[in-house]
Each structure stands twice: as structure tokens, then as C-alpha cells.
Write a protein that holds these residues in place. Structure first.
Motif, PDB file in Angstrom:
ATOM      1  N   MET A 165      72.143 167.158  75.442  1.00  0.00           N
ATOM      2  CA  MET A 165      71.568 168.314  74.743  1.00  0.00           C
ATOM      3  C   MET A 165      71.831 169.598  75.532  1.00  0.00           C
ATOM      4  N   HIS A 166      72.006 170.700  74.821  1.00  0.00           N
ATOM      5  CA  HIS A 166      72.048 172.019  75.467  1.00  0.00           C
ATOM      6  C   HIS A 166      70.637 172.382  75.928  1.00  0.00           C
ATOM      7  N   SER A 167      70.544 173.191  76.964  1.00  0.00           N
ATOM      8  CA  SER A 167      69.200 173.569  77.431  1.00  0.00           C
ATOM      9  C   SER A 167      68.650 174.740  76.611  1.00  0.00           C
ATOM     10  N   GLU A 168      67.333 174.721  76.409  1.00  0.00           N
ATOM     11  CA  GLU A 168      66.638 175.775  75.659  1.00  0.00           C
ATOM     12  C   GLU A 168      65.404 176.195  76.456  1.00  0.00           C
ATOM     13  N   PHE A 169      65.080 177.485  76.387  1.00  0.00           N
ATOM     14  CA  PHE A 169      63.959 178.014  77.162  1.00  0.00           C
ATOM     15  C   PHE A 169      62.647 177.793  76.419  1.00  0.00           C
ATOM     16  N   TYR A 170      61.612 177.343  77.165  1.00  0.00           N
ATOM     17  CA  TYR A 170      60.305 177.151  76.535  1.00  0.00           C
ATOM     18  C   TYR A 170      59.200 177.736  77.407  1.00  0.00           C
ATOM     19  N   GLN A 171      58.056 177.941  76.781  1.00  0.00           N
ATOM     20  CA  GLN A 171      56.906 178.520  77.481  1.00  0.00           C
ATOM     21  C   GLN A 171      55.612 177.998  76.856  1.00  0.00           C
ATOM     22  N   VAL A 172      54.683 177.575  77.707  1.00  0.00           N
ATOM     23  CA  VAL A 172      53.343 177.163  77.258  1.00  0.00           C
ATOM     24  C   VAL A 172      52.338 177.962  78.079  1.00  0.00           C
ATOM     25  N   ASP A 173      51.499 178.773  77.408  1.00  0.00           N
ATOM     26  CA  ASP A 173      50.539 179.566  78.188  1.00  0.00           C
ATOM     27  C   ASP A 173      49.217 178.803  78.332  1.00  0.00           C
ATOM     28  N   GLU A 174      48.310 179.414  79.078  1.00  0.00           N
ATOM     29  CA  GLU A 174      47.047 178.746  79.417  1.00  0.00           C
ATOM     30  C   GLU A 174      46.216 178.401  78.171  1.00  0.00           C
ATOM     31  N   GLU A 175      46.174 179.346  77.238  1.00  0.00           N
ATOM     32  CA  GLU A 175      45.365 179.138  76.029  1.00  0.00           C
ATOM     33  C   GLU A 175      45.886 177.956  75.215  1.00  0.00           C
ATOM     34  N   ALA A 176      47.214 177.889  75.061  1.00  0.00           N
ATOM     35  CA  ALA A 176      47.808 176.782  74.289  1.00  0.00           C
ATOM     36  C   ALA A 176      47.562 175.447  74.988  1.00  0.00           C
ATOM     37  N   ALA A 177      47.762 175.416  76.304  1.00  0.00           N
ATOM     38  CA  ALA A 177      47.565 174.176  77.068  1.00  0.00           C
ATOM     39  C   ALA A 177      46.123 173.683  76.917  1.00  0.00           C
ATOM     40  N   GLU A 178      45.200 174.627  76.984  1.00  0.00           N
ATOM     41  CA  GLU A 178      43.772 174.295  76.867  1.00  0.00           C
ATOM     42  C   GLU A 178      43.450 173.661  75.501  1.00  0.00           C
ATOM     43  N   LYS A 179      43.945 174.307  74.438  1.00  0.00           N
ATOM     44  CA  LYS A 179      43.672 173.812  73.076  1.00  0.00           C
ATOM     45  C   LYS A 179      44.273 172.417  72.860  1.00  0.00           C
ATOM     46  N   ILE A 180      45.499 172.230  73.329  1.00  0.00           N
ATOM     47  CA  ILE A 180      46.185 170.943  73.130  1.00  0.00           C
ATOM     48  C   ILE A 180      45.484 169.846  73.939  1.00  0.00           C
ATOM     49  N   PRO A 209      49.919 175.225  82.027  1.00  0.00           N
ATOM     50  CA  PRO A 209      50.735 176.380  81.632  1.00  0.00           C
ATOM     51  C   PRO A 209      52.040 176.349  82.431  1.00  0.00           C
ATOM     52  N   CYS A 210      53.156 176.526  81.750  1.00  0.00           N
ATOM     53  CA  CYS A 210      54.448 176.484  82.457  1.00  0.00           C
ATOM     54  C   CYS A 210      55.535 177.087  81.573  1.00  0.00           C
ATOM     55  N   SER A 211      56.693 177.322  82.178  1.00  0.00           N
ATOM     56  CA  SER A 211      57.870 177.744  81.415  1.00  0.00           C
ATOM     57  C   SER A 211      59.089 177.201  82.127  1.00  0.00           C
ATOM     58  N   GLY A 212      60.180 177.111  81.419  1.00  0.00           N
ATOM     59  CA  GLY A 212      61.403 176.592  82.031  1.00  0.00           C
ATOM     60  C   GLY A 212      62.440 176.265  80.969  1.00  0.00           C
ATOM     61  N   TRP A 213      63.427 175.486  81.356  1.00  0.00           N
ATOM     62  CA  TRP A 213      64.514 175.096  80.445  1.00  0.00           C
ATOM     63  C   TRP A 213      64.412 173.604  80.190  1.00  0.00           C
ATOM     64  N   THR A 214      64.573 173.204  78.960  1.00  0.00           N
ATOM     65  CA  THR A 214      64.511 171.767  78.653  1.00  0.00           C
ATOM     66  C   THR A 214      65.809 171.288  78.004  1.00  0.00           C
ATOM     67  N   GLU A 215      66.183 170.064  78.358  1.00  0.00           N
ATOM     68  CA  GLU A 215      67.317 169.386  77.709  1.00  0.00           C
ATOM     69  C   GLU A 215      66.834 168.058  77.136  1.00  0.00           C
ATOM     70  N   ILE A 216      65.525 167.978  76.884  1.00  0.00           N
ATOM     71  CA  ILE A 216      64.944 166.697  76.440  1.00  0.00           C
ATOM     72  C   ILE A 216      65.615 166.214  75.155  1.00  0.00           C
ATOM     73  N   PHE A 217      65.965 164.945  75.139  1.00  0.00           N
ATOM     74  CA  PHE A 217      66.597 164.321  73.977  1.00  0.00           C
ATOM     75  C   PHE A 217      65.721 163.120  73.610  1.00  0.00           C
ATOM     76  N   ILE A 218      65.087 163.206  72.457  1.00  0.00           N
ATOM     77  CA  ILE A 218      64.136 162.170  72.036  1.00  0.00           C
ATOM     78  C   ILE A 218      64.785 161.304  70.965  1.00  0.00           C
ATOM     79  N   TYR A 219      64.909 160.010  71.248  1.00  0.00           N
ATOM     80  CA  TYR A 219      65.479 159.079  70.272  1.00  0.00           C
ATOM     81  C   TYR A 219      64.696 157.765  70.370  1.00  0.00           C
ATOM     82  N   PRO A 220      64.893 156.827  69.419  1.00  0.00           N
ATOM     83  CA  PRO A 220      64.057 155.624  69.400  1.00  0.00           C
ATOM     84  C   PRO A 220      63.998 154.924  70.759  1.00  0.00           C
TER      85      PRO A 220
END
Length: 341
Positions: free
Chosen positions: A224-239, A272-283
């Protein structure tokens, strides 16, 4: 596990070319991931399947008009540049067509010189790093000259470019829309919150790697190509609150799913974190955070149909797709939705 295991036959006329007038009036196929049982609904009825204490995770990325058509300086040849990833202020990783004409040092002019791009490096798979020269604010120049980067199976430009963004799109940076979110209206989201469902906003800037065809027969060899992601404190708390309570974590789209699965620690919690992900989810993948998924119908043999199959099982997913074809559902970006519960 073979790529061809995820193939299904799709009549071309079922590929949706335009979004519906009312976002929430798309059809909704409900799939029970344990039994494979299906039901047919209208998207706005999703609210009946959400419970107080659940957390709905949405991706608030915003698609930019990332497709630029220009002329090569010196020859006048037509060049198309697609912005993929911002590397630094005025330097972008891009996909260039035709790439052969654009070697290091080559320049392309957009809008009669309003914007000039210069190739400064050739990166893997023929992508180019381009440095842009302009006066004023880049986003405003792009807004004036760029087009929405619609997928190749959509054959015409949109009249209203807002329709390729969700109603909650905020953080600019995507080359493609997180399309499951296109079904939500502001009114529907308000009603969902009033029901006692938490809404957590995360960000993943969607690159074209998500849609890149899998060219290897052995699924595990795909990268997978890498993509930038971000999770802030409020989102982490709710999840985390839903995860620790009696609620479910319900992702809107594969991009929200990949964000929280990338950000989760081994205990199934988010920080809370941010970074680049190349996660590939398959069976075979074990989900750490996600319980349920709202998603569109994906291309045959794509990484997205593999992700959905990891959640609900390949047999259940392929049977549900077969049923959706039989029932004349609309497919892909502007198509109908599925809720895997």
C-alpha cells in the motif's frame, strides 16, 4: 489467497456516474457479518441501527481540486498533473501523464503561467516531485485552476464540486473522497447525535494508493502507498469510551477504519497521534478497534473489497455483492451503501 478470489461481475450500467440529489436517499444493504443475512433499506434508516453509547467515526478530510491540466514549457505538449501528497510548502508528490515527457528540470505551465511546476525528482513508480512557483496563496490558485480528481470510471466532471466532499469535510489534503461519508446530511448527523450516539472525527488524507489496482496474484505481496492520518484527544476519548462501555465503534468508510486500526495499541485503545500508515487489511486480519462498518460497494479485486471481506468473511461479502448486482444497486464512489453489523 489470490487476488482473483475477490473478482465479481459488474454490468457497466450499475456504475453510478452522478451523486443523487438527496445524499441520504441512497439505498442501504444491511449485512450481518456473523450469519451473512441481508436486508434492504434507504440510507437515512441507518439511524435505526445505531444505539445510544455507540461511537460513529467519520473522516473529516477534504478533497482538493488536485487535477491540473497544463502545457509543457518549450513544446506545448498537454500534461496532466495529479497532486498526491504535499511534501513541503510548495513541493508535491504527483502523478504525471504522460510521465515520459517530464524528466528532472522539465517545466509545465498552468493557466497561462499563473502556476508553473518544475520536476525536481523522479520517485518510485514514475511519480514526480514537483516544485510549484506562483504569486499569492497556493490554495487560491489551485481553486481557480484545478479540477476534482474523479475516479477514471466517472466519465464527466461534476457540476457542483462540493458533491465530491462530505458535509463535514474540513482538513484539506485528499486526492479522493472518503465516499461512504457522502451519504450523510447535516440533519441526519444531528438526529444521530440526538439519539445518544457519539461522533468522533479523525483525519486520513486519501491518496490514490487506496484505488491502485492489485497487480500481484498473491494478495500478501501487494504494497500500500502511505497516507497521512491524525487522531486528536477528543476523538480518542470518544472511541475509547464506546470500546470500554457497551457501545460499538462504527466506522464510516474504509479510511476511518484504517485510521483507527493504525492508531490502536495492542490493548485495543487509542492515544492521540498522527503519522503515516501503509496498513493493508485483508482476510485473516484481527480488528483491534472496529466493530461495524458503513461502506460503499467497491471495485472487484481491490484492496477495499479485501478489507470488507476481512470484517464479514469473503463468502458473505461476495454473496452480498452478487445480491446487490441482482437488485440493481448503484456501485462505487457515487453509488449505494452497505452497513456491516
Amino acid at each position: 489467497m489470490k487476488t482473483s478470489d475477490f473478482y465479481y461481475d459488474l454490468p457497466e450500467e450499475l456504475i453510478a456516474q452522478d451523486p443523487l440529489e438527496d445524499r441520504s436517499s441512497s439505498r442501504l444493504l444491511i449485512l450481518d457479518k456473523e450469519t451473512g443475512k441481508t436486508e434492504h433499506h434507504i440510507f437515512k434508516e441507518i439511524i435505526d441501527y445505531l444505539n445510544p453509547g455507540d461511537c460513529l467515526v467519520i473522516n473529516d478530510t477534504k478533497v482538493i481540486p488536485a487535477r491540473l491540466i497544463g502545457e509543457k514549457i518549450g513544446t506545448g505538449a498537454k500534461i496532466e498533473v495529479l497532486l498526491l501528497k504535499r511534501k513541503e510548502k510548495d513541493v508535491w508528490e504527483t502523478l504525471v501523464k504522460p510521465g515520459k515527457k517530464m524528466k528532472v528540470g522539465a517545466q509545465v505551465s498552468f493557466g497561462n503561467g499563473l502556476l508553473i511546476g518544475e520536476v525536481i525528482e523522479v520517485v518510485e513508480e514514475g511519480n514526480r516531485l514537483i516544485k510549484f512557483h506562483y504569486e499569492g496563496i497556493f490554495e487560491e490558485v489551485l481553486d481557480q485552476l484545478g479540477e476534482m480528481p474523479l475516479p477514471p470510471y466517472i466519465t464527466h466532471q461534476l457540476q457542483d464540486r462540493n458533491r465530491y466532499n462530505t458535509v463535514y469535510a474540513k482538513n484539506e489534503g485528499s486526492a479522493a473522497a472518503p465516499t461512504a461519508g457522502l451519504h450523510f446530511t447535516a440533519e441526519l448527523l444531528d438526529a444521530i447525535q440526538e439519539k445518544g450516539v457519539d461522533i468522533a472525527r479523525v483525519t486520513l488524507h486519501v491518496g490514490l494508493g487506496t484505488f491502485r489496482p492489485v497487480k500481484v496474484e498473491d494478495v500478501t505481496e501487494h504494497h500500500m502507498h502511505s497516507e497521512f492520518y491524525q487522531v486528536d484527544e477528543e476523538a480518542a476519548e470518544k472511541i475509547n469510551r464506546a470500546k470500554d462501555g457497551a457501545g460499538r465503534v462504527i466506522c464510516v468508510g474504509t479510511t476511518s477504519c484504517r485510521t483507527i486500526e493504525s492508531a490502536a495499541d495492542e490493548t485495543g485503545h487509542l492515544k492521540p497521534c498522527s503519522g503515516w500508515t501503509e496498513i493493508f487489511i485483508y482476510p485473516g486480519y484481527k480488528f483491534k478497534m472496529l466493530d461495524c462498518l458503513i461502506t460503499n460497494f467497491h471495485l472487484p479485486e481491490s484492496t477495499l473489497i479485501m478489507l470488507v471481506s476481512a470484517l464479514a468473511g469473503k463468502e458473505h461479502v461476495m454473496a452480498a455483492y452478487e445480491e446487490a448486482v441482482k437488485e440493481r444497486y448503484r456501485f462505487f464512489s457515487f453509488g449505494d451503501a452497505m452497513f456491516i453489523k
